[in-house]
Each structure stands twice: as C-alpha cells, then as structure tokens.
Design a protein around this motif. Sequence first.
Motif, mmCIF file in Angstrom:
data_model
loop_
_atom_site.group_PDB
_atom_site.id
_atom_site.type_symbol
_atom_site.label_atom_id
_atom_site.label_comp_id
_atom_site.label_asym_id
_atom_site.label_seq_id
_atom_site.Cartn_x
_atom_site.Cartn_y
_atom_site.Cartn_z
ATOM 1 N N ARG A 173 11.740 12.020 0.031
ATOM 2 C CA ARG A 173 10.018 12.582 -0.883
ATOM 3 C C ARG A 173 9.341 11.820 -0.156
ATOM 4 O O ARG A 173 8.183 11.207 -0.450
ATOM 5 N N PHE A 174 9.422 12.105 1.083
ATOM 6 C CA PHE A 174 8.173 11.793 2.226
ATOM 7 C C PHE A 174 7.613 9.867 2.073
ATOM 8 O O PHE A 174 7.130 10.063 3.213
ATOM 9 N N GLY A 175 7.865 9.468 1.098
ATOM 10 C CA GLY A 175 7.333 7.806 1.158
ATOM 11 C C GLY A 175 5.872 8.025 0.765
ATOM 12 O O GLY A 175 4.783 7.588 2.163
ATOM 13 N N LEU A 176 4.688 9.217 1.197
ATOM 14 C CA LEU A 176 3.152 8.961 0.766
ATOM 15 C C LEU A 176 2.922 8.963 -0.510
ATOM 16 O O LEU A 176 3.159 9.259 -1.125
ATOM 17 N N TYR A 177 1.479 8.175 0.594
ATOM 18 C CA TYR A 177 0.467 8.014 -1.164
ATOM 19 C C TYR A 177 0.132 9.556 -1.870
ATOM 20 O O TYR A 177 -0.871 9.612 -1.284
ATOM 21 N N PRO A 204 11.769 8.193 4.217
ATOM 22 C CA PRO A 204 13.016 8.320 2.872
ATOM 23 C C PRO A 204 12.281 9.812 2.618
ATOM 24 O O PRO A 204 11.465 10.346 3.146
ATOM 25 N N ASP A 221 -2.017 10.092 -4.278
ATOM 26 C CA ASP A 221 -3.407 9.882 -4.307
ATOM 27 C C ASP A 221 -4.717 9.019 -2.627
ATOM 28 O O ASP A 221 -5.572 9.328 -3.436
ATOM 29 N N LEU A 222 -3.371 9.249 -2.074
ATOM 30 C CA LEU A 222 -4.425 9.273 -1.020
ATOM 31 C C LEU A 222 -4.370 10.450 0.219
ATOM 32 O O LEU A 222 -3.819 11.188 0.130
ATOM 33 N N THR A 223 -6.181 10.423 1.201
ATOM 34 C CA THR A 223 -5.788 11.439 1.871
ATOM 35 C C THR A 223 -5.259 10.975 2.723
ATOM 36 O O THR A 223 -3.885 9.943 3.184
ATOM 37 N N LEU A 259 -3.021 3.717 6.162
ATOM 38 C CA LEU A 259 -2.227 1.979 5.944
ATOM 39 C C LEU A 259 -0.642 1.969 6.696
ATOM 40 O O LEU A 259 -0.661 0.642 6.855
ATOM 41 N N TYR A 260 -0.529 3.139 7.760
ATOM 42 C CA TYR A 260 0.426 2.550 8.290
ATOM 43 C C TYR A 260 0.680 2.196 9.846
ATOM 44 O O TYR A 260 1.140 1.715 10.138
#
Lengths: 574, 380
Positions: A88-92, A86, A94-96, A103-104
């Motif tokens: 804005r990349f769909g990244l967390y 999506p 606050d995770l490395t 996760l994925y």
Amino acid sequence: MDEPLVLIDGLTKRFGPGQRPAIERLTTRIEPGRVTGLVGPDGAGKTTLLRLIAGLLLPDEGRLAVCGFNTAADIGEIRRVVAYMPQRFGLYEDLTVLENLTLYADLRAVVGRERQEAFERLLTFTDLARFSDRLAGALSGGMKQKLGLACALVRKPRLLLLDEPSVGVDPISRRELWQMVYALVDQGIGVVWSTAYLDEAERCPEALLLSEGRLLYGGPPTELTHRAAGRTYAIREMEGDRRAILARALGRPEVMDGVIQGRSVRLLLAEGAEPPRPENVEAGAHAQVVPVPPRFEDAFMILLGGARANSPFAALARQNTVDGAVVEASVLTRRFGRFVAADRISFSVRSGEIFGLLGPNGAGKSTTFKMLCGLLRPSSGTAWVTGVDLATAPGLARARLGYMAQRFSLYADLSVQQNLDFFAGIYGLSVRAGREATARMVETFDLTPYLAASAGLLPLGFKQRLALACAVLHDPDVLFLDEPTSGVDPRTRREFWAHINAMVERGVTVMVTTHFMEEAEYCDRIGLVYRGQLIASGSPDELKVQARSATAADPTLEDAFIALIEAYDRKAAA
Amino acid sequence: MIRRHDPGRALGLRIWGLIRKETRQVARDPSSVLIAVVLPLLLLVLFGYGVSFDPRRISIGLVVEQPTAETGSFTTSLRSVRFFDVRTSRDRRAFEAALVAGRLNGIVVLEADFAGRAARGDTAPIQVIVDGSDPNNADLVRNYIQGAWANWLEQEALSLGQQTHPPVVLAPRVWFNPGVSSHHYLVPGSIAIILTLIGALLTALVVAREWERGTMEALLATPVGVLELLIGKLVPYFALGLGAMALSVATAVLLFEVPFRGSFLLLALVGAVFLFTALGQGLLLSTVTRNQLAASHGALLSAFLPAFIFSGFVFEINSMPWPLPWISTVVPARYFISSLQTLFLAGNVTSVIGLDLLAMALIGSVFFALTALKTKTRLE
C-alpha cells in the motif's frame, strides 16, 4: 562486490507462542547489484522477512546482517542505507505528489541543490512530473506505486526492499515498474522484490522461494525451472470438453499437475514418466501432445509434491441446464457523479460457461460485477440473471446466484457448522432443506473433522472449501467469484479450480473478475474492461491471436492484454 | 547544503518536515476543522443557552378557599416573586389534575380559616403540595414558597405595627458570581470539555490513522526517531488547540458576557499545560491501540466522560461519595476547570492556579513518559 548485502543465518521469527513461526530457520544471502525475487504465496513470510531486513522487526533466533550492520544494534545505519516500500505504498493520500516527496526528503536530510536534482531525476524517472500537484489519493494504482518508489529513492539507498509492488497494478504499469527496477540495479542498488506471482520470479536473476516460513529454494530461478525440463507438455488441437480432458489427464498416474490454458491443456509429468497419448484422455482425433518449455511454477509444484486435485463435485448429479443466456448485460451504465465507472457494457453468458471480466484496477470490472449480482443499481441498461431482471426482481435473481467474495471471506470466529447454518439461513432455506444442504456440503467437501473448528483457524485449503460450500449451499445456477485465488499458492488454486470446473461440468455458470492472468486462462470467454468500457471479448486464444505480431509470435495472455489496451489508448489519443 | 555528518540540522529538518506535513493534513482534513471550530461553537452555544441550573418559570396553583384581605396580600406577595407564575382558584381539585399532568410544579392551599391560623401563629397555616417525581424541582418550589411565606409574615407584622425580633438576621452576599448565574461557571467549564475533545480525540485519531493506512511503516523505515515523531504530531495540534481555546474564550466573554477577571497570559499558560496533558493522553491511546475506532472509543471513555463527570463541571466533587473524589484527582480536566473558573470569576488567584498547573503538568508528564515508552521505532 563479494560481500553480500544481506546475510541471513538460521533466522527465526515467531509472533506468538504455539503459533507456527512466520520465518523458520532461514539461511540465505542476498547479493548486491541485482534483483532478488522473494517469491511465495500469501502467508509464506515474505513481509515478515522484509520487515526483519529493514529492522522493523527483530529476529528471535539467528543472525541477520544488512550491509554489514546488525539490525538490532545499528538501527541508525540500517535506516540510512536501506529503503523500504511497504505494501500500500506508504503514501499520504491527502498530500500532493510533491508534498509526499518533500516529506521524505526532509526525513532523509536531502536539501538544497541535492534535493532539487533528486526531485527532477525522480519525477522524470517515474514520469510523474505532470502530476506533481495532484493529491496522491487521486493517482491510479500504477502511479501510486511509482510515487511510493520515488519516495523510497529520495536518497539513493544501497538496498531497496519492495513489498509486493505489483499488487493492484495493471500489466502496463507493472512492466514499467520492472524497467525502473532494472535501471536502479544498473546504478548499483540491490533490490529485493517480493511477489505472490510466480511468473515474476522468472524476471529475477536470483529468487528465494518461501513457503510457510521456510526457504524451499534459493538461487537462479532458471536452475529451479530446469528441474521440470522435459516434463511439461501441452495437449493441443483438442476436440471436446477441455475441462473433462483435464480431469481425465489428472486421473492418470504419470500426470502430476495440469492446468487449462485457453484451448490447450498443460501438463506436468511425474519424474521419468512418458506423456499420455491423446487417446488416453479422449482428446479427439487431431489432438497432439507436444513438449512445451517449463515454467517456474512447474518447479514449485514439483517442490510441493504436485496436485492431483479431484473434485467431489464431479460425482454429484448433473443439474438442470438453462436454455439461452444465464447472465446477460445490456448496455449497462453506471455513473458516480460525473464519473462513468461502467459505460454501455453488453455481453451474455451461456449456461455452463466460465466468463471472466479482466481489467486493471479501477477499470470498472467490479462495478459491472456488482450490477450483475444486484449489489449496485445501474444508472441505465439492464442486467438479467437466469432471465430475471435484477432491477425488478432482485430477490428472485439473487436466490439463483451464489457469491464468493475476494479471498474466502467468512465469519472467522464462527465454527464451520455455524457458518454453514448461517448461510443456509440467509439463503432462506427451510430448516429441513438447510440441514440437508449443509450435510451434503460437509460430505462433499470432507469438512467433518473441522465442523467445530473456528473458520478463521482452518488451513487455507479448507477455508477455501468452506467459502465455496457457503456460496453454493442453495444450488445456484450462477456462481460469482471475485478474484478468487490471487495470492494463493498454486496447489490451493488448482484445488479450487478443480471444484469450479466440476461444477461447470454439472451445468453451473461461473462469472469471475480477475486481474490475474492464470485465472483468466481458465475462462471460456473473457471480457476485457478498460476505462469503463468492454474493449474486447472472446476466448483467451482469440484474444491472443489479436495480439500476435512480428515481435511476439506466441503472445501470452498478458501480452495480449497489454497490446489491446495500448491499441485502445492509441485510438483514443488519435 | 547539509552534510551528512551534521546530525543537529538533520534532526531539525526531520522535525520541521513532520510538522509541515501534519499541518498540511490538518488543513485539508475537514474533520479537524469540524472538531476545532464547529464543535467548540456548538458546545458553547449548547452550554450557554441550553443548559442552566437557574430556576425557570415555576407554575404555582394557589387555592384560596375563602378570600380575605390576608389571602389577598399573600397572593400579591407570591405574585411578586419573579420566578412564579401564579394561578388562583377556590377549589383545589381544579389544580390536582394539572399537577398530575405536570402542568403545575406545585399547589399552595390557603384554607378557609387561613387568616385566623396565621394570626395565631400555627405551625402549618398553609399547605404546599409539590410534584416529588422531580425532586430537584420539588425542593426548589418548596424553598421558594417557604421564603415567600417568611417574607409575607414579616411584611404582615410590619404593616400591623408589630415588631418582630428575629434572633439572627441573614444578609447573604455572594462572591464572584453575584447573580448566581450558572452560565458563569458552565461556559468556562465547557472550554475544558472542548479542549479535552480536541486534545485527546483528535490526536487519538491521527496516530492510529497512520498505522491503519500503513504510512507509519514507511515513516519508521526512515531515520526518524521516537521523539521527533511525537513532536511532529504534537506541535500542529497544540497550535490548533490554543486557537480553539482563544475562540472559545472570545465567545464566552463577548457572546455570553461571562466576566473575565484574570490575566490572559495566565489563561494561555493554563491552557497550554492542559493541552499538553490532553494531547499526551490522545497520543498514548492511539499508540497503544493503533486503530482509529478503538482509539476514539478510548478517548471518549477515558478523557471526555471523566472530564464531564469527575471534573466538577456539572457534578460537585465535594458531594460525591467515597472513592469518587479520589478518582477525580487524576482527571486533568478537574484542575483545568478549577483554574478556568478562578480566572474567569475570581481573578489571578495564584495559590489555586499554581497547584492546578502542578497537578496537570504531573499528569501530562506521566502520559508522555508512557507514550515515549510505548512508541517504538519498530513494529513490535
């Protein structure tokens, strides 16, 4: 490979009764083994279409088959074979990097040796291995984009959907992203790349051109571009005011569209028309009108019916011009903690000039811009506007400048009249002066039929007019524009620049920040900001000359941008 | 290595992946530590030290117009009440200004013929003036003085050798909270408020955050299911909530010396069931609003305030006018507070706690059913 990846037949999607459908009776197919460009301005329906294909939205009417599966009934299958990145990349954040990938991988059941191989492959592919322990939020825009891509690719999909992957990414990262996508296509993955930048369509073997939810064109972009063949010319070696020459050219019946490109003016002619002669547009004795290759955007303009925008500002009286520098930055520095966002930036802008600050996101152009319009206090150095020091008399300086924020920000639930009245009020115009100023703007911009309408519901072109009207209500000497037309369709963008050009002709000085090359072409001079420093400045043509090399005889401004940044990086590394 | 057609293990892996991700986020997010550790301690200290419904020192002005032996013994008797701070004067005007200024809570006037009127058994031998602008305090002062007066009369009669024969002798005995200390029910009650905040507010924020940051869209495009998403969100916050409860209980027992007469196992069960409802409410809110600001407002209005007002924590439910007691029946904190107070002060009264557990489980199930209905693996 005859079976299409996506088969779309009569697809319609509505978000509310009474609203224009976001996607209207769309019929097309997306083939495997290639990049399909989904091209169109903001609001054309690109994201909606991608979400429909990914099964995140359901169609109201029509048929949609993805890899042979129905997006409503076979959602499980769709989720397995389709990867979607999506905006804005769909990244967390606050995770490395590695934790995001993990996760994925968990979600897509990639484990054991398979996971190890996938991570190694993806981290090498995206060149993120060095940063695997860094928080995603601390990555640059380009690196976030690559990580987003890696997360989508943890399990090899059959179809990869990318929603505006090049937004907020500097040209160098953008080029790398394209190389990565081509590599994916070689592995047999079908890719859909949505973009508002028309020039990106030319990199796709197949393009779907969307406008207001409808498909304007589907097929190889070259085929569409070909429709503009023989109709594109450039006026070179001009003498005199290029903005006036453009305005005269646009006034001629044979000219459908025209833009400024550095020291040249580029024209698109009506079908079967002969190009104007240099003397027709008073371009000077040495001027030549030469044919140039057509671009995808020319073809889009033909589909849209051309744009012969004439600004009502041209008719207004000439303003007083100010002698000397209107905007001046002198060793401007701004630190945020230990981070130097702007490092000893100096330049000056003359009256009636358009000056552009160009640079990747996070380079420091917004910081510089904010210091110049008094929104941010410099750590050291001085900023003057019309000779007034912003540090000592910010109120006085601000009264002399107009500011238009990104993408026409207005009070959406106030009416046009209320917006104008509000801005007249905050500029401190007296009741009478305010009434006169708003009346003048309403007349100039033809806003009368919309006075009572909510600003949020205006057509895009009128929103733009209103935003501009609000910014120039108090007759400012300097107009600050923050990425004014990125993502806007070319017709609306032409109209906007016609207004700006007309205002500049009247003596207004314009400052623009942009990462959008076409906007940069309108500037008289450009300052290239990178890592907080002004690494180059000059007219667009001068910058292009600096990038001229054996391999690129006629570099574009984007080529110049990349070459200058790479040269800077090499020097910094040495 | 998992083969693709092993759906059970893939499911377990997805849930585990989500839990791990959420736990890492919780650990890195200072606001969750703030809500789970700092806030409970703050609230406990506030309710433990700051709020009390017990009488404080009450300033009384005693006007003795004509000192006699009787007035002397009454003054002594009044002074012996440990809540009273008695000042005496011969002129009531000296105290009237102080009462108006709020420096005195009440004035007791013993008129010149006090001794005679008291001996005759007049109905109003003394005059009590209280500050009615604070009715609670006024009532309190009136009652205490009345008690002191009755006490004194009895003492006088005894010392005179007369026998009084009150028809009924009141021998009050307070169960569960013999000292009638308000801390003993306020501190357990505040544990419910804390868990409401953790459960509803924290979870309301985290799901809405996923929507706002666009990560939900990326999650939904993977093979993840509704239940997996919910479980992944639930487990870390459930653990966090139980941890916060343990911290709160320890603080209550060790610092505020609130007795704990029930079993910790039952307490853990009650806490778990209550957390289930609070988390359900938080999840429902953020699923419906998809917006952090709206979700947090929703959590404060629909979880925190009802837990404060309708739970019997501060305001007695039985004395509420119709239909407020009815409203309180759907406030899960009501049952939790009832169980907490029972466990702390009375012990394992299973008839009370069993009903509370049932009610909470019911409310929680409704929240979860609604959340599961509202959460979709699509954006619509």
